[in-house]
Design a protein around this motif. Structure first.
Motif, PDB file in Angstrom:
ATOM      1  N   ARG A  16       0.831  -1.199   0.000  1.00 17.75           N
ATOM      2  CA  ARG A  16       0.000   0.000   0.000  1.00 17.75           C
ATOM      3  C   ARG A  16       0.875   1.262   0.000  1.00 17.75           C
ATOM      4  NH1 ARG A  16      -2.066   3.019   4.288  1.00 17.75           N
ATOM      5  NH2 ARG A  16      -3.944   4.268   3.796  1.00 17.75           N
ATOM      6  N   ARG A  20       1.283   4.115  -2.869  1.00 16.11           N
ATOM      7  CA  ARG A  20       1.070   5.533  -2.570  1.00 16.11           C
ATOM      8  C   ARG A  20       2.300   6.353  -2.955  1.00 16.11           C
ATOM      9  NH1 ARG A  20      -1.069   7.020   3.201  1.00 16.11           N
ATOM     10  NH2 ARG A  20       0.809   5.931   3.868  1.00 16.11           N
ATOM     11  N   ASP A  52      -9.122   5.269  -6.182  1.00 13.45           N
ATOM     12  CA  ASP A  52      -9.304   4.925  -4.766  1.00 13.45           C
ATOM     13  C   ASP A  52      -8.151   5.463  -3.921  1.00 13.45           C
ATOM     14  OD1 ASP A  52     -11.622   3.641  -5.485  1.00 13.45           O
ATOM     15  OD2 ASP A  52     -10.723   1.632  -5.508  1.00 13.45           O
ATOM     16  N   TYR A  53      -6.922   5.280  -4.432  1.00 12.52           N
ATOM     17  CA  TYR A  53      -5.748   5.773  -3.697  1.00 12.52           C
ATOM     18  C   TYR A  53      -5.783   7.299  -3.594  1.00 12.52           C
ATOM     19  CZ  TYR A  53      -3.013   1.490  -3.078  1.00 12.52           C
ATOM     20  OH  TYR A  53      -2.559   0.262  -2.648  1.00 12.52           O
ATOM     21  N   GLN A  55      -8.379   9.281  -3.456  1.00  4.97           N
ATOM     22  CA  GLN A  55      -9.331   9.684  -2.427  1.00  4.97           C
ATOM     23  C   GLN A  55      -8.710   9.575  -1.041  1.00  4.97           C
ATOM     24  OE1 GLN A  55     -12.222  11.170  -3.201  1.00  4.97           O
ATOM     25  NE2 GLN A  55     -11.476  10.900  -5.312  1.00  4.97           N
ATOM     26  N   ASP A  56      -7.970   8.493  -0.837  1.00  4.87           N
ATOM     27  CA  ASP A  56      -7.298   8.284   0.449  1.00  4.87           C
ATOM     28  C   ASP A  56      -6.216   9.332   0.687  1.00  4.87           C
ATOM     29  OD1 ASP A  56      -6.692   6.699   2.867  1.00  4.87           O
ATOM     30  OD2 ASP A  56      -4.819   6.241   1.807  1.00  4.87           O
ATOM     31  N   LYS A  59      -7.783  12.610   1.653  1.00  4.95           N
ATOM     32  CA  LYS A  59      -8.238  12.584   3.041  1.00  4.95           C
ATOM     33  C   LYS A  59      -7.083  12.762   4.015  1.00  4.95           C
ATOM     34  CE  LYS A  59     -12.310   9.630   2.312  1.00  4.95           C
ATOM     35  NZ  LYS A  59     -12.929   8.305   2.591  1.00  4.95           N
ATOM     36  N   GLN A  60      -5.912  12.177   3.662  1.00  2.95           N
ATOM     37  CA  GLN A  60      -4.740  12.285   4.534  1.00  2.95           C
ATOM     38  C   GLN A  60      -4.056  13.638   4.434  1.00  2.95           C
ATOM     39  OE1 GLN A  60      -2.490   8.623   3.391  1.00  2.95           O
ATOM     40  NE2 GLN A  60      -2.638   8.202   5.586  1.00  2.95           N
TER      41      GLN A  60
END
Length: 268
Positions: A16, A20, A52-53, A55-56, A59-60
C-alpha cells in the motif's frame, strides 16, 4: 528511530505504501493536470485503483484536488515523499555497499577450460588477472561462470594473497618546444629505456615526437596519469615521456596511490 523506520525501507515492506509513493511521484511529475489513466499505466495498476488511492491521499492531506483532473501534492505529501526517499536511499546504499559488496566478483582470463563452481588459482600475467584450474597457487578462488580457454571468467570466494611484484615507473621529463622539445632529448637513451618497458606512455606533443624519433609508437597518449598508475599496480613496467609542464600532475597522482617512480635525465 523505530524498527519500521530503520534501514529496511518500510515503504518497500508495505504494498500500500509503495503504491502511494509511486502515485505521489507521478502526480508531482504531472501536476496540476493529472490523468488517472496515465498514472495507472505508469505504475501498472488499474485506473479505478488510482482513483481509490487518490481519495485516500486527499483525506490524509497529501494531495489537494483543484477540480476535475487537477491535483497537487501538498507540503505534507512532499514531506512524506522526502522522508521515505531518504530511507530508500539509505537502504540502497546498505544493499550496494554491505550486501552486494560482500559478494565480490572479479573477472579473470581463463588459461584453460573452466566449469562453474570449479576451484581456480589466480595469477597476474602481462597486467591481466588469470585463472587456472586447481588450487596450487598462492591465491585461489571459485569460478561463478563456465569459460573456455582464453575467455573471461567470473571468480569469487578469494583466499590467499596474489603473488606478484608491482611494476616500475620510469619518467623522462622533456622541455617544452620553445626550450628545445624533443630535439633536446637523448633519443638513443629514450629508445633504450623504451626497449626495457612493458608499456610506453606519452603526455604532450613533444613527448610523442620523442617517442617517434626513437622509432617507437606509444601504447598510450591520453589519460596517461591514471593509465600509468594502473599499469604499475598490475605488474607492468611503464616508461612515461612527459612534457615538463605536465610532470607534477603525473608524479602527484603516483604519490597519492603509493606508486614509486624514478625520473631519468635523458637530456643531451
Amino acid at each position: 528511530m523505530t524498527a519500521d523506520e530503520s534501514g529496511d525501507a518500510n515503504v518497500l515492506r508495505s504494498k500500500r505504501d509503495a503504491t502511494r509513493y509511486q502515485i505521489l511521484v507521478q502526480i508531482a511529475e504531472r501536476q496540476p493536470a493529472v490523468s488517472q489513466q496515465e498514472v495507472a499505466d505508469a505504475i501498472g495498476i488499474t485506473s479505478q485503483a488510482v482513483s481509490d488511492y487518490l481519495q485516500d491521499l486527499i483525506k490524509q492531506g497529501f494531495v489537494q484536488k483543484h477540480g476535475r483532473g487537477r491535483y497537487e501534492v501538498t507540503k505534507e505529501g512532499v514531506d512524506w515523499l522526502i522522508s521515505h526517499t531518504s530511507r530508500l536511499e539509505e537502504y540502497v546504499t546498505h544493499v550496494s555497499e554491505e550486501v552486494i559488496g560482500q559478494v565480490e566478483i572479479e573477472t579473470a582470463l581463463a588459461t584453460s577450460d573452466i566449469e562453474e563452481g570449479q576451484a581456480v588459482s589466480l595469477s597476474m600475467h602481462d597486467g591481466t588477472l588469470q585463472a587456472t584450474p586447481g588450487t596450487t597457487g598462492s591465491a585461489t578462488a571459485v569460478a561463478v561462470t563456465d569459460a573456455d580457454a582464453g575467455s573471461d571468467v567470473g571468480v569469487t570466494d578469494f583466499e590467499g594473497v596474489l603473488d606478484y611484484e608491482l611494476g616500475d615507473v620510469t619518467i623522462v621529463s622533456l622541455p617544452r618546444v620553445d626550450n628545445g622539445g624533443s630535439r633536446a632529448a637523448d633519443i638513443d637513451r629514450v629508445a633504450e629505456l623504451a626497449a626495457d618497458a612493458d608499456l610506453l606512455a606519452v603526455a604532450g606533443t613533444e613527448a610523442l615526437a620523442a617517442a617517434r624519433a626513437a622509432d617507437r609508437e606509444p601504447d598510450l597518449r591520453f589519460g596517461t596519469a591514471e593509465a600509468v598508475r594502473e599499469a604499475a599496480t598490475r605488474g607492468l613496467d611503464a616508461l612515461l615521456l612527459v612534457v615538463e609542464t605536465d610532470l607534477a600532475g603525473h608524479t602527484d597522482r603516483l604519490r597519492e596511490d603509493n606508486v614509486s617512480y624514478e625520473i631519468v635525465d635523458a637530456a643531451e
